[in-house]
Design a protein around this motif. Structure first.
Motif, PDB file in Angstrom:
ATOM      1  N   LEU A 114       0.832  -1.210   0.000  1.00  0.00           N
ATOM      2  CA  LEU A 114       0.000   0.000   0.000  1.00  0.00           C
ATOM      3  C   LEU A 114       0.862   1.254   0.000  1.00  0.00           C
ATOM      4  CD1 LEU A 114      -2.829  -0.989   2.529  1.00  0.00           C
ATOM      5  CD2 LEU A 114      -3.051  -0.691   0.060  1.00  0.00           C
ATOM      6  N   LEU A 115       1.919   1.220   0.833  1.00  0.00           N
ATOM      7  CA  LEU A 115       2.810   2.380   0.877  1.00  0.00           C
ATOM      8  C   LEU A 115       3.506   2.574  -0.465  1.00  0.00           C
ATOM      9  CD1 LEU A 115       4.409   1.955   4.432  1.00  0.00           C
ATOM     10  CD2 LEU A 115       2.718   3.640   3.718  1.00  0.00           C
ATOM     11  N   GLN A 116       3.930   1.443  -1.046  1.00  0.00           N
ATOM     12  CA  GLN A 116       4.556   1.538  -2.363  1.00  0.00           C
ATOM     13  C   GLN A 116       3.574   2.068  -3.388  1.00  0.00           C
ATOM     14  OE1 GLN A 116       6.154  -2.311  -3.288  1.00  0.00           O
ATOM     15  NE2 GLN A 116       7.843  -2.159  -1.805  1.00  0.00           N
ATOM     16  N   GLY A 117       2.310   1.609  -3.272  1.00  0.00           N
ATOM     17  CA  GLY A 117       1.280   2.120  -4.173  1.00  0.00           C
ATOM     18  C   GLY A 117       1.088   3.610  -4.003  1.00  0.00           C
ATOM     19  N   ARG A 118       1.082   4.054  -2.721  1.00  0.00           N
ATOM     20  CA  ARG A 118       0.955   5.490  -2.478  1.00  0.00           C
ATOM     21  C   ARG A 118       2.162   6.242  -3.015  1.00  0.00           C
ATOM     22  NH1 ARG A 118      -1.169   5.421   3.834  1.00  0.00           N
ATOM     23  NH2 ARG A 118      -3.227   4.452   3.421  1.00  0.00           N
ATOM     24  N   ASP A 119       3.349   5.641  -2.793  1.00  0.00           N
ATOM     25  CA  ASP A 119       4.551   6.289  -3.316  1.00  0.00           C
ATOM     26  C   ASP A 119       4.511   6.376  -4.830  1.00  0.00           C
ATOM     27  OD1 ASP A 119       5.533   6.599  -0.778  1.00  0.00           O
ATOM     28  OD2 ASP A 119       6.726   4.747  -0.813  1.00  0.00           O
TER      29      ASP A 119
END
Length: 228
Positions: A114-119
């Motif tokens: 999810l964090l990677q997706g947000r990034d």
């Protein structure tokens, strides 16, 4: 009776050992499971089935122990049954820990995704903003170049107009020079003609003067020297 029971007893021992090893391997698979949760669910279903078989074999072994004639063999088998139960409980505890560790790892992995997706979304947003800014800068540069080219074209038009005016002035001056040249040539001809006429006039005057002098001399001769 002991001989007849020896075969199933040995088989029961072998199956208990086999299921115990399979459970340990399955628990390790759960501990190493990268996800998703559906894969973890399948592994847990397989472990549950192995625990069911292991529990059944331990119960069979316990029943066989109770049926032994010799008290020493009975107690030895019952102690073995207790050991298998303790080992099963240990495997169950390891199973729960493996599940907990696996779920935590999967949760962390999903959070990272999810964090990677947000990034990635943030990077895409930043990239879009950068592209928009670059496009704006390029547009401004193109507009500046367009204005500069328009000024250059205007200056070129003014230069061409100046050259045209200069060319027109030169042509007019050339026409004037041609006209003056004609006038000069005409004046030269007139001067040449005047010079010729002046020479002719001088010659006529000289001839007239010579004739006059000759006439005067003739008259004087007749008057002064009549006998000549």
């Amino acid at each position: 009776m002991a001989t007849a029971a020896a075969v199933p007893l040995r088989v029961c021992h072998q199956e208990i050992v086999k299921f115990d090893l399979e459970i340990k391997a399955a628990v390790q698979d759960i501990r190493d499971c990268p996800g998703p949760l559906s894969a973890l669910t399948e592994l847990n279903a397989a472990v549950k089935e192995k625990f069911r078989h292991l529990r059944g074999r331990i119960q069979e072994l316990e029943q066989m122990a109770k049926e032994q004639d010799k008290e020493s063999e009975k107690q030895a088998l019952l102690r073995e049954v207790e050991n298998h139960k303790k080992q099963m409980l240990s495997n169950q505890a390891a199973w729960r820990k493996a599940n907990l560790a696996c779920k935590i790892a999967i949760d962390n992995s999903e959070k990272d995704q999810l964090l990677q997706g947000r990034d990635i979304l943030r990077q895409r947003k930043t990239t879009k903003e950068s592209l928009a800014e670059s496009a704006s800068n390029i547009t401004e540069s193109l507009m500046g170049i367009s204005r500069m080219m328009s000024q250059q074209v205007q200056q070129s038009e003014e230069t061409v107009q100046t050259l045209a005016n200069s060319s027109r002035t030169i042509l007019e001056a050339n026409e004037e020079f041609k006209s003056m040249s004609g006038t000069i040539q005409l004046g030269r001809k007139l001067i040449t003609k005047y010079n010729r006429r002046e020479l002719t006039d001088k010659l006529l005057i000289f001839l007239a003067l010579a004739l006059f002098l000759a006439t005067v001399l003739y008259i004087l001769k007749k008057r002064l020297f009549p006998f000549l």
